[in-house]
Design an enzyme around this catalytic site. Structure first.
Site, PDB file in Angstrom:
ATOM      1  N   HIS A  98       0.819  -1.219   0.000  1.00 27.36           N
ATOM      2  CA  HIS A  98       0.000   0.000   0.000  1.00 27.36           C
ATOM      3  C   HIS A  98       0.852   1.269   0.000  1.00 27.36           C
ATOM      4  O   HIS A  98       0.349   2.349   0.294  1.00 27.36           O
ATOM      5  CB  HIS A  98      -0.943   0.004   1.214  1.00 27.36           C
ATOM      6  CG  HIS A  98      -1.978  -1.089   1.161  1.00 27.36           C
ATOM      7  ND1 HIS A  98      -2.855  -1.326   2.189  1.00 27.36           N
ATOM      8  CD2 HIS A  98      -2.264  -2.008   0.217  1.00 27.36           C
ATOM      9  CE1 HIS A  98      -3.646  -2.357   1.870  1.00 27.36           C
ATOM     10  NE2 HIS A  98      -3.295  -2.788   0.688  1.00 27.36           N
ATOM     11  N   SER A 129      -3.192  -9.324  10.645  1.00 26.53           N
ATOM     12  CA  SER A 129      -4.062  -9.007   9.508  1.00 26.53           C
ATOM     13  C   SER A 129      -5.251  -9.940   9.521  1.00 26.53           C
ATOM     14  O   SER A 129      -5.104 -11.137   9.749  1.00 26.53           O
ATOM     15  CB  SER A 129      -3.316  -9.151   8.176  1.00 26.53           C
ATOM     16  OG  SER A 129      -4.219  -8.973   7.088  1.00 26.53           O
ATOM     17  N   ASN A 184      -3.070 -13.522  15.034  1.00 25.19           N
ATOM     18  CA  ASN A 184      -4.007 -12.406  14.923  1.00 25.19           C
ATOM     19  C   ASN A 184      -5.005 -12.461  16.070  1.00 25.19           C
ATOM     20  O   ASN A 184      -5.384 -13.545  16.516  1.00 25.19           O
ATOM     21  CB  ASN A 184      -4.747 -12.462  13.573  1.00 25.19           C
ATOM     22  CG  ASN A 184      -5.401 -11.143  13.209  1.00 25.19           C
ATOM     23  OD1 ASN A 184      -4.743 -10.099  13.215  1.00 25.19           O
ATOM     24  ND2 ASN A 184      -6.683 -11.169  12.915  1.00 25.19           N
ATOM     25  N   CYS A 212       4.674  20.796  -6.676  1.00 23.67           N
ATOM     26  CA  CYS A 212       6.104  20.568  -6.883  1.00 23.67           C
ATOM     27  C   CYS A 212       6.861  21.889  -6.975  1.00 23.67           C
ATOM     28  O   CYS A 212       6.518  22.732  -7.817  1.00 23.67           O
ATOM     29  CB  CYS A 212       6.316  19.749  -8.156  1.00 23.67           C
ATOM     30  SG  CYS A 212       8.051  19.478  -8.566  1.00 23.67           S
TER      31      CYS A 212
HETATM   32 ZN   LIG Z   1       7.655  18.358 -10.607  1.00 21.39          ZN
END
Ligand SMILES: [Zn+2]
Length: 258
Positions: free
Chosen positions: A122, A196, A221, A155
């Protein structure tokens, strides 16, 4: 032999032990499961925080960063727990091939597990990059800008959209990470699930894939998981006390192995 001793023996005997960690390992470091009832989604609507909304509009990003500004300090302040430390130690002892994780908090790496041995399904909340020019930046830098009053940190180099390395709702899983995780799970002779419930894909599929490929399957778990019936060993406990005991047992074994 206790179940924890059995798990330690499995780690001692395996040639390619692979561990899979989920939200339970993070909650033991005080990071709430953001998707659980009463979590942050009780105050924010998850339907708004999709990848499509993030890249689709400045308003979507503004809402995302308002949420991120609230949640990132919790992640940043958390420290590795006994389970993270035990996995780093098992790796040092040559008793861990890699850790596949659903967690985004970077705590495995902060505990000393090398980044190359952590496969993040993830993503990672501590890093970000520009979607236009690819320039990387840290979440700490972005958080400092949010704290200074910037509501959408674009950015600095090209003005493009800066996106956290975390996988958002509606965003595809990182293909390379999923493929690498599948490959390592398939090559494992021991596959251990920590914290999990295996409720979502590809988490649900990994242990079954490993088991079918010949691995011994162990699950630690607090709650039942959908893979319990296929497991060789199920320990209904938190990951920290179990893995601390496993690491202790492994340390005790080392002198005997000469
Ligand atoms: Zn950039």
């Amino acid at each position: 032999m206790s179940d924890v001793s059995r798990l330690a023996a499995l780690f001692a005997e395996a040639r390619r032990p692979v561990v899979f960690t989920g939200a339970g390992v993070s909650t033991e470091s005080g990071i709430p499961d953001f998707r659980s009832p009463g979590g942050v989604w009780a105050r924010f609507d998850p339907a708004e925080f999709t990848y499509q909304n993030f890249v689709g509009s400045a308003e979507g990003r503004r809402r995302y960063w308002a949420l991120g500004r609230a949640t990132y300090p919790v992640i940043r302040a958390a420290t590795p727990n006994a389970a993270h430390r035990a996995l780093a130690e098992l790796h040092r002892l040559g008793r861990l091939d890699c850790c596949i994780t659903q967690n985004i908090d970077n705590l495995h790496q902060r505990a000393g597990l090398p980044s190359a041995s952590v496969i993040e399904l993830h993503g990672n909340a501590t890093r970000a990059r520009c979607l236009e020019c690819g320039a990387p930046c840290t979440r700490d830098e972005l958080h400092a800008r949010l704290e200074r009053g910037v509501d959408v940190p674009d950015c600095p180099a090209c003005g493009g959209i800066v996106k956290p390395h975390t996988i958002l709702f509606g965003e595809a899983m990182p293909k390379e990470a999923v493929e690498e995780a599948s490959r390592r799970a398939g090559a494992a002779d021991l596959f251990v699930v920590l914290g999990s419930s295996l409720a979502v894909y590809p988490a649900a599929y990994m242990p079954i894939h490993a088991k079918r490929a010949g691995a011994t399957l162990a699950i630690v778990n607090l709650e039942p998981t959908r893979a319990d019936a296929q497991a060789d060993l199920v320990i209904r406990a938190g990951a920290s006390p179990v893995m601390a005991a496993v690491a202790d047992a492994m340390r005790a074994r080392i002198p005997q192995r000469g």
